[in-house]
Design a protein around this motif. Sequence first.
Motif, short mmCIF file in Angstrom:
data_model
loop_
_atom_site.label_atom_id
_atom_site.label_comp_id
_atom_site.label_asym_id
_atom_site.label_seq_id
_atom_site.Cartn_x
_atom_site.Cartn_y
_atom_site.Cartn_z
N MET A 183 0.84 -1.19 0.00
CA MET A 183 0.00 0.00 0.00
C MET A 183 0.88 1.25 0.00
O MET A 183 1.77 1.38 0.83
CB MET A 183 -0.80 -0.02 1.28
CG MET A 183 -2.28 0.25 1.30
SD MET A 183 -3.23 0.64 -0.11
CE MET A 183 -4.57 -0.45 0.09
N LEU A 184 0.62 2.15 -0.90
CA LEU A 184 1.37 3.40 -0.97
C LEU A 184 0.95 4.34 0.16
O LEU A 184 -0.20 4.33 0.60
CB LEU A 184 1.13 4.08 -2.32
CG LEU A 184 1.69 3.37 -3.54
CD1 LEU A 184 1.18 4.03 -4.81
CD2 LEU A 184 3.20 3.39 -3.51
N TYR A 234 0.20 8.15 2.04
CA TYR A 234 -0.43 9.42 1.69
C TYR A 234 0.62 10.51 1.78
O TYR A 234 1.49 10.48 2.64
CB TYR A 234 -1.58 9.74 2.65
CG TYR A 234 -2.81 8.92 2.42
CD1 TYR A 234 -3.77 9.31 1.50
CD2 TYR A 234 -3.01 7.74 3.12
CE1 TYR A 234 -4.90 8.54 1.28
CE2 TYR A 234 -4.14 6.97 2.91
CZ TYR A 234 -5.08 7.38 1.99
OH TYR A 234 -6.21 6.61 1.78
N ARG A 272 -8.13 12.90 4.48
CA ARG A 272 -7.48 12.12 3.42
C ARG A 272 -8.39 11.93 2.21
O ARG A 272 -9.60 11.78 2.36
CB ARG A 272 -7.12 10.72 3.93
CG ARG A 272 -6.00 10.68 4.88
CD ARG A 272 -5.72 9.24 5.26
NE ARG A 272 -4.51 9.15 6.06
CZ ARG A 272 -4.08 8.05 6.61
NH1 ARG A 272 -4.74 6.92 6.45
NH2 ARG A 272 -2.97 8.05 7.32
N ASP A 314 -7.98 9.75 -1.79
CA ASP A 314 -7.18 8.97 -2.73
C ASP A 314 -7.19 9.67 -4.08
O ASP A 314 -8.21 10.22 -4.50
CB ASP A 314 -7.73 7.56 -2.89
CG ASP A 314 -7.54 6.71 -1.65
OD1 ASP A 314 -6.71 7.07 -0.79
OD2 ASP A 314 -8.22 5.67 -1.53
N ILE A 318 -7.73 7.22 -10.36
CA ILE A 318 -6.88 6.39 -11.21
C ILE A 318 -6.26 7.20 -12.35
O ILE A 318 -5.08 7.05 -12.66
CB ILE A 318 -7.67 5.19 -11.77
CG1 ILE A 318 -8.12 4.27 -10.63
CG2 ILE A 318 -6.87 4.42 -12.81
CD1 ILE A 318 -6.99 3.64 -9.85
N GLN A 352 -3.28 8.99 -11.12
CA GLN A 352 -2.19 8.06 -10.86
C GLN A 352 -1.49 7.68 -12.17
O GLN A 352 -0.26 7.61 -12.23
CB GLN A 352 -2.71 6.82 -10.14
CG GLN A 352 -3.16 7.10 -8.73
CD GLN A 352 -3.70 5.86 -8.04
OE1 GLN A 352 -3.47 4.74 -8.47
NE2 GLN A 352 -4.44 6.07 -6.96
N TYR A 370 2.36 8.42 -13.31
CA TYR A 370 3.24 7.34 -13.76
C TYR A 370 3.88 7.68 -15.12
O TYR A 370 5.07 7.49 -15.32
CB TYR A 370 2.48 6.02 -13.85
CG TYR A 370 3.37 4.86 -14.19
CD1 TYR A 370 4.17 4.28 -13.20
CD2 TYR A 370 3.45 4.36 -15.48
CE1 TYR A 370 5.02 3.24 -13.51
CE2 TYR A 370 4.31 3.32 -15.80
CZ TYR A 370 5.08 2.76 -14.80
OH TYR A 370 5.94 1.73 -15.11
N ILE A 379 4.63 5.86 -9.13
CA ILE A 379 3.57 6.47 -8.32
C ILE A 379 4.06 6.40 -6.88
O ILE A 379 4.28 5.31 -6.34
CB ILE A 379 2.23 5.72 -8.49
CG1 ILE A 379 1.79 5.76 -9.95
CG2 ILE A 379 1.16 6.34 -7.59
CD1 ILE A 379 0.59 4.88 -10.24
N TYR A 383 2.54 8.13 -4.14
CA TYR A 383 1.50 8.30 -3.13
C TYR A 383 0.16 7.80 -3.64
O TYR A 383 -0.14 7.94 -4.81
CB TYR A 383 1.36 9.78 -2.74
CG TYR A 383 2.64 10.39 -2.25
CD1 TYR A 383 3.12 10.13 -0.98
CD2 TYR A 383 3.39 11.23 -3.08
CE1 TYR A 383 4.31 10.69 -0.53
CE2 TYR A 383 4.58 11.80 -2.63
CZ TYR A 383 5.03 11.53 -1.36
OH TYR A 383 6.20 12.08 -0.91
N ARG A 384 -0.64 7.29 -2.72
CA ARG A 384 -2.00 6.87 -3.08
C ARG A 384 -2.98 8.02 -3.02
O ARG A 384 -4.07 7.96 -3.55
CB ARG A 384 -2.45 5.72 -2.19
CG ARG A 384 -2.75 6.15 -0.75
CD ARG A 384 -3.16 5.03 0.14
NE ARG A 384 -4.53 4.65 -0.13
CZ ARG A 384 -5.18 3.73 0.56
NH1 ARG A 384 -4.59 3.08 1.53
NH2 ARG A 384 -6.41 3.44 0.28
N GLY A 385 -2.58 9.09 -2.32
CA GLY A 385 -3.43 10.26 -2.16
C GLY A 385 -2.77 11.26 -1.24
O GLY A 385 -1.55 11.22 -1.05
#
Length: 152
Positions: A1-2, A4, A71, A73, A76, A79, A83, A89, A91-93
């Motif tokens: 899991m990336l 934040y 927070r 996310d 997509i 993201q 990339y 990538i 961070y997820r958010g």
Amino acid sequence: MLPYRKCVVIVLRKSSKLFLAERVDVPNAWQLPQGGVENGEDYSDAAKRELFEETSITSVQLVAQTKEVYRYDFPIRLQRKAYRRYGEIKYRGQEQKFILFDFTGEDSEINLQSQTVEFTQWRWASPQDVLDAVVNFKYRCYLQAFREFKLV
């Protein structure tokens, strides 16, 4: 899991209006100034630094900061864009602390052609106008912070 990305969002108030700006890289995308918090940096110091870097504004008085960290996310599509641009990538958010400042200067102090050009134009807007303008994936965070600050 990336993880934040730790960042601040600056809620700059003049009377009952808030500073709202259009992103330079995404036409018609309006938001509050924001930016990353560096290691060991205090949230309010990060907010002042980011505000200066993006707008040249220094005439502010700290009013409050959210108790919560909000927070969201990244969608997509963002993201994928990250990339393609960076080859990874990170961070997820974002996890954001909102910092409320009163603007104590004159509008002539505002300069979007400052250290970091992030915005093409700006305006003073009601809190509801800000909520109506912000992209949908940031909306919930803005709404919660505005409620905490009793702006809506």
